[in-house]
Scaffold this motif. Structure first.
Motif, PDB file in Angstrom:
ATOM      1  N   MET A 257       0.835  -1.207   0.000  1.00 40.23           N
ATOM      2  CA  MET A 257       0.000   0.000   0.000  1.00 40.23           C
ATOM      3  C   MET A 257       0.866   1.252   0.000  1.00 40.23           C
ATOM      4  SD  MET A 257      -1.152   2.669   2.136  1.00 40.23           S
ATOM      5  CE  MET A 257      -1.015   2.181   3.851  1.00 40.23           C
ATOM      6  N   GLN A 258       0.564   2.160  -0.932  1.00 43.90           N
ATOM      7  CA  GLN A 258       1.249   3.452  -0.960  1.00 43.90           C
ATOM      8  C   GLN A 258       0.235   4.556  -0.728  1.00 43.90           C
ATOM      9  OE1 GLN A 258       4.393   4.188  -3.869  1.00 43.90           O
ATOM     10  NE2 GLN A 258       3.990   2.173  -4.730  1.00 43.90           N
ATOM     11  N   LEU A 259       0.645   5.545   0.062  1.00 50.82           N
ATOM     12  CA  LEU A 259      -0.228   6.655   0.392  1.00 50.82           C
ATOM     13  C   LEU A 259      -0.153   7.723  -0.701  1.00 50.82           C
ATOM     14  CD1 LEU A 259      -1.981   7.157   2.943  1.00 50.82           C
ATOM     15  CD2 LEU A 259      -0.152   8.683   3.736  1.00 50.82           C
ATOM     16  N   LEU A 260      -1.319   8.148  -1.191  1.00 49.02           N
ATOM     17  CA  LEU A 260      -1.386   9.305  -2.077  1.00 49.02           C
ATOM     18  C   LEU A 260      -1.496  10.524  -1.161  1.00 49.02           C
ATOM     19  CD1 LEU A 260      -3.803   7.977  -4.853  1.00 49.02           C
ATOM     20  CD2 LEU A 260      -1.376   8.504  -5.112  1.00 49.02           C
ATOM     21  N   ASP A 261      -0.351  11.104  -0.858  1.00 51.19           N
ATOM     22  CA  ASP A 261      -0.233  12.130   0.179  1.00 51.19           C
ATOM     23  C   ASP A 261      -0.594  13.510  -0.390  1.00 51.19           C
ATOM     24  OD1 ASP A 261       0.502  13.885   2.170  1.00 51.19           O
ATOM     25  OD2 ASP A 261       2.420  12.926   2.593  1.00 51.19           O
ATOM     26  N   GLY A 262      -1.819  13.945  -0.133  1.00 55.39           N
ATOM     27  CA  GLY A 262      -2.272  15.234  -0.641  1.00 55.39           C
ATOM     28  C   GLY A 262      -1.479  16.393  -0.085  1.00 55.39           C
ATOM     29  N   LYS A 263      -1.006  16.255   1.142  1.00 54.56           N
ATOM     30  CA  LYS A 263      -0.226  17.332   1.763  1.00 54.56           C
ATOM     31  C   LYS A 263       1.082  17.551   1.011  1.00 54.56           C
ATOM     32  CE  LYS A 263       1.417  18.957   6.259  1.00 54.56           C
ATOM     33  NZ  LYS A 263       1.522  18.673   7.707  1.00 54.56           N
ATOM     34  N   ALA A 264       1.783  16.467   0.708  1.00 60.27           N
ATOM     35  CA  ALA A 264       3.064  16.573   0.005  1.00 60.27           C
ATOM     36  C   ALA A 264       2.872  17.034  -1.437  1.00 60.27           C
ATOM     37  CB  ALA A 264       3.783  15.227   0.039  1.00 60.27           C
ATOM     38  N   ILE A 265       1.874  16.448  -2.125  1.00 60.33           N
ATOM     39  CA  ILE A 265       1.665  16.792  -3.532  1.00 60.33           C
ATOM     40  C   ILE A 265       1.190  18.237  -3.668  1.00 60.33           C
ATOM     41  CG2 ILE A 265       0.382  16.231  -5.639  1.00 60.33           C
ATOM     42  CD1 ILE A 265       0.150  13.345  -4.597  1.00 60.33           C
ATOM     43  N   SER A 266       0.263  18.660  -2.802  1.00 61.84           N
ATOM     44  CA  SER A 266      -0.252  20.031  -2.892  1.00 61.84           C
ATOM     45  C   SER A 266       0.835  21.048  -2.581  1.00 61.84           C
ATOM     46  CB  SER A 266      -1.444  20.227  -1.950  1.00 61.84           C
ATOM     47  OG  SER A 266      -1.068  20.085  -0.590  1.00 61.84           O
ATOM     48  N   SER A 267       1.711  20.712  -1.643  1.00 63.49           N
ATOM     49  CA  SER A 267       2.821  21.608  -1.316  1.00 63.49           C
ATOM     50  C   SER A 267       3.738  21.781  -2.523  1.00 63.49           C
ATOM     51  CB  SER A 267       3.603  21.042  -0.125  1.00 63.49           C
ATOM     52  OG  SER A 267       4.720  21.849   0.170  1.00 63.49           O
ATOM     53  N   GLN A 268       3.993  20.695  -3.218  1.00 62.08           N
ATOM     54  CA  GLN A 268       4.827  20.740  -4.431  1.00 62.08           C
ATOM     55  C   GLN A 268       4.161  21.596  -5.510  1.00 62.08           C
ATOM     56  OE1 GLN A 268       5.509  16.867  -6.124  1.00 62.08           O
ATOM     57  NE2 GLN A 268       6.794  17.637  -7.776  1.00 62.08           N
ATOM     58  N   ILE A 269       2.855  21.399  -5.713  1.00 57.39           N
ATOM     59  CA  ILE A 269       2.138  22.154  -6.749  1.00 57.39           C
ATOM     60  C   ILE A 269       2.124  23.641  -6.414  1.00 57.39           C
ATOM     61  CG2 ILE A 269      -0.136  22.557  -7.791  1.00 57.39           C
ATOM     62  CD1 ILE A 269      -0.614  19.520  -7.528  1.00 57.39           C
ATOM     63  N   LYS A 270       1.888  23.976  -5.148  1.00 57.72           N
ATOM     64  CA  LYS A 270       1.861  25.393  -4.760  1.00 57.72           C
ATOM     65  C   LYS A 270       3.227  26.051  -4.960  1.00 57.72           C
ATOM     66  CE  LYS A 270      -0.396  24.937  -0.712  1.00 57.72           C
ATOM     67  NZ  LYS A 270      -1.105  25.335   0.518  1.00 57.72           N
ATOM     68  N   SER A 271       4.282  25.299  -4.690  1.00 60.22           N
ATOM     69  CA  SER A 271       5.634  25.824  -4.936  1.00 60.22           C
ATOM     70  C   SER A 271       5.842  26.101  -6.423  1.00 60.22           C
ATOM     71  CB  SER A 271       6.700  24.844  -4.448  1.00 60.22           C
ATOM     72  OG  SER A 271       6.656  24.705  -3.049  1.00 60.22           O
ATOM     73  N   GLU A 272       5.354  25.207  -7.266  1.00 62.73           N
ATOM     74  CA  GLU A 272       5.463  25.374  -8.716  1.00 62.73           C
ATOM     75  C   GLU A 272       4.678  26.590  -9.186  1.00 62.73           C
ATOM     76  OE1 GLU A 272       5.865  20.534  -9.497  1.00 62.73           O
ATOM     77  OE2 GLU A 272       4.093  21.621 -10.184  1.00 62.73           O
ATOM     78  N   ILE A 273       3.443  26.736  -8.657  1.00 66.44           N
ATOM     79  CA  ILE A 273       2.628  27.890  -9.050  1.00 66.44           C
ATOM     80  C   ILE A 273       3.275  29.187  -8.578  1.00 66.44           C
ATOM     81  CG2 ILE A 273       0.384  29.036  -8.801  1.00 66.44           C
ATOM     82  CD1 ILE A 273      -0.890  26.288  -8.410  1.00 66.44           C
ATOM     83  N   LYS A 274       3.795  29.197  -7.349  1.00 67.25           N
ATOM     84  CA  LYS A 274       4.442  30.401  -6.816  1.00 67.25           C
ATOM     85  C   LYS A 274       5.589  30.841  -7.712  1.00 67.25           C
ATOM     86  CE  LYS A 274       6.762  32.262  -2.725  1.00 67.25           C
ATOM     87  NZ  LYS A 274       7.244  31.984  -1.345  1.00 67.25           N
ATOM     88  N   GLU A 275       6.389  29.880  -8.156  1.00 61.80           N
ATOM     89  CA  GLU A 275       7.526  30.189  -9.036  1.00 61.80           C
ATOM     90  C   GLU A 275       7.034  30.761 -10.369  1.00 61.80           C
ATOM     91  OE1 GLU A 275      11.221  27.775 -11.145  1.00 61.80           O
ATOM     92  OE2 GLU A 275      10.328  26.967  -9.301  1.00 61.80           O
ATOM     93  N   GLU A 276       5.969  30.172 -10.913  1.00 60.00           N
ATOM     94  CA  GLU A 276       5.418  30.660 -12.181  1.00 60.00           C
ATOM     95  C   GLU A 276       4.817  32.059 -12.024  1.00 60.00           C
ATOM     96  OE1 GLU A 276       2.841  28.012 -14.384  1.00 60.00           O
ATOM     97  OE2 GLU A 276       3.818  26.265 -13.491  1.00 60.00           O
ATOM     98  N   VAL A 277       4.156  32.305 -10.893  1.00 59.12           N
ATOM     99  CA  VAL A 277       3.549  33.620 -10.642  1.00 59.12           C
ATOM    100  C   VAL A 277       4.631  34.694 -10.548  1.00 59.12           C
ATOM    101  CG1 VAL A 277       2.289  35.015  -8.937  1.00 59.12           C
ATOM    102  CG2 VAL A 277       1.441  32.762  -9.574  1.00 59.12           C
ATOM    103  N   GLU A 278       5.719  34.361  -9.862  1.00 60.69           N
ATOM    104  CA  GLU A 278       6.822  35.325  -9.732  1.00 60.69           C
ATOM    105  C   GLU A 278       7.381  35.699 -11.101  1.00 60.69           C
ATOM    106  OE1 GLU A 278       9.454  33.303  -7.081  1.00 60.69           O
ATOM    107  OE2 GLU A 278       8.369  33.928  -5.269  1.00 60.69           O
TER     108      GLU A 278
END
Length: 293
Positions: A1-22
């Motif tokens: 069993m592997q966890l689909l970790d929304g906390k880790a994935i969402s943190s990664q996506i927000k970092s990506e969006i922040k970089e694109e917004v800048e």
């Protein structure tokens, strides 16, 4: 069993969006602006809207919150919608659901300018999604697709069972999972409260998406060995052992089901956090006028 970790994935996506917004703002682009209309003081809605506002601050968006008492008239909410429709600085906005019983959700949703409908609820965006045209995809289905992509979960030819037929999750999810794309190309069965032999249908699922709003409804005997299980449910359950007085439960009995799965989402810490990423992604697309000119 592997966890689909929304906390880790969402943190990664927000970092990506922040970089694109800048980069976008540094290149002369407009700072994205997300607004929200909140009627009443429903606890879950308050928490969700507060999380959206925090996320906007984290990634460099502007945000606005319009609050109304639960006694507000439908006409007053429609007036607020029109105000945001006509505000050139607001790129996208949401009307937080649920609304009080005296206000028609359909009437309010249809009043939102499709170009600013970053929740993806307007019939124009739903219709475009069904046709495979560029559209704002509803935030929760968007988040689920992103989880599947980032975990590299194969969906082609799989049997996907969706439990729940809401216009917000179940219905769009069933459409997206059968499209000729990735994630997609599934054979999809959509089930609901009137479905007979629900347990047997769920047992045949390679990918099971539970979105019915009943705490711990899906047990281990609903799930086949090695299935991917996506839990969309968020229900407050009285829990005197908690400081808040309640626990957050999903539709899936996690401890019972997890050992049988190949992948599973937790609640909390799963799909809910991904929903906010979907909303932020749609708002950035609105600021860049990717979907509507």
């Amino acid at each position: 069993m592997q966890l689909l970790d929304g906390k880790a994935i969402s943190s990664q996506i927000k970092s990506e969006i922040k970089e694109e917004v800048e980069k976008w703002v540094a290149g002369g682009g407009k700072k994205p602006h997300l607004a929200a209309i909140l009627v009443g003081s429903d606890g879950a809605s308050e928490t969700y809207v507060a999380s959206k506002i925090r996320s906007c601050e984290e990634i460099g968006f502007s945000s606005t919150l319009l609050r109304f008492e639960p006694t507000v008239s439908e006409a007053e909410v429609l007036e607020a919608v029109e105000q945001l429709n006509n505000d050139p600085d607001v790129d996208g906005f949401i009307v937080q659901l649920p609304l009080p019983a005296h206000i028609s959700e359909n009437t309010i949703m249809e009043a939102v300018n499709p170009a600013k409908d970053v929740d993806g609820f307007h019939p124009v965006n739903v219709g475009k999604m069904c046709k495979g045209l560029p559209a704002y995809i509803s935030a929760t289905p968007f988040g689920i697709l992103e989880m599947l992509i980032r975990a590299k979960i194969d969906t082609s030819g799989k049997h996907c069972v969706v439990v729940g037929r809401s216009q917000i999750v179940g219905l769009p999810m069933s459409i997206l999972m059968q499209r000729n794309d990735y994630p997609g190309n599934c054979t999809v069965t959509i089930t609901h409260s009137k479905t007979q032999n629900l347990k047997e249908i769920c047992q045949s699922a390679d990918i099971l998406i539970a979105a019915l709003g009943r705490a711990d409804f899906i047990k281990a005997d609903y799930v086949k060995e090695g299935a991917v299980v996506i839990d969309v449910g968020i229900t407050r359950v009285v829990d005197p052992t908690k400081k808040s007085g309640y626990s957050i439960k999903g539709d899936v009995d996690f401890n019972d089901v997890a050992p049988k799965t190949s992948y599973i989402t937790p609640v909390p810490g799963g799909v809910g956090l991904m929903t906010i990423c979907g909303l932020l992604t749609n708002t950035f697309k609105a600021a860049k006028k990717e979907i509507y000119q």
